[in-house]
Enzyme design. Structure first.
Site, PDB file in Angstrom:
ATOM      1  N   THR A 192      11.897   3.403  -5.034  1.00 18.58           N
ATOM      2  CA  THR A 192      10.861   2.650  -4.334  1.00 18.58           C
ATOM      3  C   THR A 192       9.559   3.426  -4.437  1.00 18.58           C
ATOM      4  O   THR A 192       9.432   4.507  -3.859  1.00 18.58           O
ATOM      5  CB  THR A 192      11.222   2.442  -2.858  1.00 18.58           C
ATOM      6  OG1 THR A 192      12.409   1.651  -2.771  1.00 18.58           O
ATOM      7  CG2 THR A 192      10.106   1.704  -2.128  1.00 18.58           C
ATOM      8  N   LYS A 234       9.610  -5.162  -2.647  1.00 22.24           N
ATOM      9  CA  LYS A 234      10.349  -4.126  -1.916  1.00 22.24           C
ATOM     10  C   LYS A 234       9.534  -3.595  -0.737  1.00 22.24           C
ATOM     11  O   LYS A 234      10.072  -3.360   0.350  1.00 22.24           O
ATOM     12  CB  LYS A 234      10.702  -2.987  -2.879  1.00 22.24           C
ATOM     13  CG  LYS A 234      11.455  -1.824  -2.229  1.00 22.24           C
ATOM     14  CD  LYS A 234      12.810  -2.254  -1.703  1.00 22.24           C
ATOM     15  CE  LYS A 234      13.479  -1.118  -0.932  1.00 22.24           C
ATOM     16  NZ  LYS A 234      13.763   0.035  -1.750  1.00 22.24           N
ATOM     17  N   LYS A 253       6.596   6.143   5.102  1.00 28.03           N
ATOM     18  CA  LYS A 253       5.896   6.151   3.811  1.00 28.03           C
ATOM     19  C   LYS A 253       5.761   4.744   3.259  1.00 28.03           C
ATOM     20  O   LYS A 253       4.705   4.351   2.752  1.00 28.03           O
ATOM     21  CB  LYS A 253       6.660   7.030   2.830  1.00 28.03           C
ATOM     22  CG  LYS A 253       6.042   7.134   1.437  1.00 28.03           C
ATOM     23  CD  LYS A 253       7.086   7.364   0.357  1.00 28.03           C
ATOM     24  CE  LYS A 253       7.877   6.100   0.104  1.00 28.03           C
ATOM     25  NZ  LYS A 253       8.817   6.221  -1.029  1.00 28.03           N
TER      26      LYS A 253
END
Length: 585
Positions: free
Chosen positions: A394, A469, A537
């Site tokens: 990711t 995502k 994050k």
């Protein structure tokens, strides 16, 4: 999630065994065989903070914790303790004679070690001392007994799920058919130089033969259990000559090139990753869920980069399905158990890419992806006409598009394929895969995606998978924070959190996230299926994406601030469900 592993020196620790049929050991087995007189005179207890001395290394700060169920106490008359080393994921049996109480020897021993990892370990144990004091104060204010350490003070933060622990079973092993929709990646440390090892400054690490620098890694004498039958070790490969060319090769599983004469072969794979994989596979077998059928493995050679908690399950499932797999990991010793399972090992990333038709990667973040792609002996050094690179990490959109352009500039093919799902679905092969980029490559990956996941989606243009995502992770983070607020409000209002969770699980909001994370909150245990720092994050990246398209995200902005607060409280390495603790302090 994880630091590179530190080697457990066989001179100071005995062989750890994974029993196949032995009954689970009691958590207090460390004292079970101690004679009464010696037990009464013992100077160490569960939860004690200590300095643990390993051969050839400075004393390292640690905590005496409960031994894992499937790690036997070593034979011998000398008393030993199971120690968790702060600042690492490492554990080992250590003789009591090699232990010293932390506070009493802090002034002298804290000056004996050097390096960033040693400093990190000191900071971590000092933080633990502060938490211990706060916990005692809370117990005293609630008029509770303070003579017994809290659960978190007697178990390792990486304590694996136990069949005897209902809470752990609930958190890790329930809802087999529905993967919890959170996300995790293989953490990588020391990203500045791709194929150079970090300096050895943690207990048990030793220089790798033939290397100019030393690499810390876990070496625990644990036979690997077969995915089909727990406790049955993989077959040891016969010794053979190592090829002189820097190309992937089968390595002797006994480690004869580095082991001293007469020493037993040692397992070099992360004990935590290995243990979890076998636990999940055993649980699936017990439920009658066998390996996937109707998977015809591609004849193409497959490469896999990154063998952390996520990568362990994904790579093993590729091997189990019959694919021809070559592996590479920054800490190369982790590859050995995969070699025993049938894989080959590459010396460098470029060797792996040049020798394989399709290379997959599963690493921690954008920086890690850039390191393996653009670094020395990286993906770009091995890519050529027709070679394919599939990144399943990711990362931000800029990294994805930059990597795609670089690979294509060398006539290579690129596909981004981040995954939905955390450790459990990765181990079970039930991830959801979101892909974008080269459509022909997507089709060629069909058997690999079937082995690693239960469904793969194709979103056309490169960058769309990363965008999707981030949107999913943003929603997950917001739902988790709102749910944690509800649990906190219920508790503060005198309501039963357990009843609240039962009601939610019977209503329209019922889902694996609420069920699994709710049990973690009730148990006050937060093993990192998806570390909180990664959730924050991803929220940050989603907010940055919203700026590019001028889309307001007021709720997610507030949620991000709460995750930042939790991270600043030292909860970053715990599971994302630990956001609850930031709302109750």
């Amino acid at each position: 999630m994880a630091e590179p592993q530190a080697e457990v020196d066989p001179k100071t620790t005995e062989e750890m065994e994974v029993p196949s049929s032995d009954p689970p050991e009691n958590d207090n087995d460390q004292d079970a065989e101690t004679p009464k007189k010696e037990k009464d005179a013992k100077s160490f207890d569960l939860g004690d903070l200590v300095w643990a001395k390993m051969s050839s290394f400075p004393a390292w700060p640690g905590r005496i914790v409960k031994p894992w169920k499937n790690v036997k106490k070593p034979a011998g008359k000398k008393a030993v303790r199971f120690v968790f080393f702060f600042g690492t994921e490492d554990h080992a049996w250590v003789k009591e004679e090699s232990l010293k109480h932390y506070e009493e020897n802090k002034a002298t021993l804290s000056k004996a070690g050097k390096g960033a990892k040693f400093t990190k370990a000191i900071d971590a144990i000092e933080e633990a001392i502060v938490k211990n004091q706060a916990s005692k104060s809370d117990m005293e204010s609630n008029e509770q007994s303070v003579g017994t350490p809290a659960e978190g003070q007697t178990t390792s933060p990486y304590h694996p799920p136990s069949d005897d622990d209902d809470d752990d079973d609930d958190i890790f092993l329930k809802s087999i058919s529905k993967p919890t929709k959170d996300y995790s990646r293989e953490p990588m440390a020391g990203k500045k130089k791709l194929n150079s090892s970090q300096s050895a400054s943690s207990p048990g690490s030793s220089p790798r033969k033939g290397s100019n620098s030393s690499s810390p890694f876990t070496k625990i004498n644990t036979p690997l259990a077969s995915p089909k039958k727990r406790g049955r070790p993989f077959k040891t490969l016969e010794d053979g000559e190592v090829a002189k060319k820097p190309t992937p090769k089968k390595r002797p599983s006994t480690g004869a090139s580095t082991a001293a004469p007469g020493k037993k072969a040692r397992s070099d794979m992360s004990f935590l990753s290995l243990n979890l994989y076998n636990s999940f596979q055993a649980h699936l077998a017990q439920k009658g869920e066998t390996a996937k059928k109707d998977i015809k493995p591609t004849e193409k050679k497959i490469g896999f980069i990154g063998l952390g908690l996520m990568g362990t399950g994904m790579a093993m499932n590729l091997i189990k399905a019959g694919h021809d797999v070559t592996v590479w990991n920054r800490t190369s010793e982790k590859c050995e158990e995969f070699v025993k399972a049938g894989a080959s090992q590459a010396e460098t990333v470029s060797d792996l890419v040049s020798s394989c038709d399709i290379t997959f990667s599963m690493v921690s973040d954008s920086e890690a992806v850039r390191a393996i792609v653009f670094g020395e002996n990286g993906v770009l050094d091995g890519i050529s006409d027709g070679k394919a690179f599939v990144d399943m990490s990711t990362v931000d959109i800029g990294t994805v598009t930059g990597v795609a352009e670089a690979v294509q500039a060398r006539d290579g093919r690129f596909l981004e394929a981040p995954v939905c799902g955390s450790v459990q679905p990765a181990m079970e092969g039930s991830l959801i895969i979101i892909a974008a980029g080269d459509k022909e490559l997507f089709d060629e990956c069909e058997s690999c995606f079937q082995s690693m996941g239960k469904k793969a989606f194709y979103l056309t243009d490169t960058g769309n998978a990363a965008r999707m995502k981030l949107v999913i992770n943003m929603i997950i983070g917001s739902v988790m924070c709102s749910f944690a607020e509800g649990m906190a409000l219920a508790d503060k209002s005198g309501l039963s959190q357990s009843v609240l969770l039962d009601i939610l699980n019977l209503g329209s909001i019922a889902n694996p996230l609420i069920s699994g994370k709710g049990k973690a909150i009730l148990a006050n245990k937060y093993p990192p299926a998806f570390p909180l720092k990664y959730q924050q994050k991803d929220l940050k990246l989603a907010l940055a994406m919203s700026e590019q398209v001028d889309q307001p995200l007021p709720v997610s902005s507030a949620v991000n601030e709460q995750y930042k607060r939790a991270k600043n409280m030292g909860l970053g390495d715990k599971d994302t469900s630990a956001i609850y603790k930031s709302l109750t302090h």
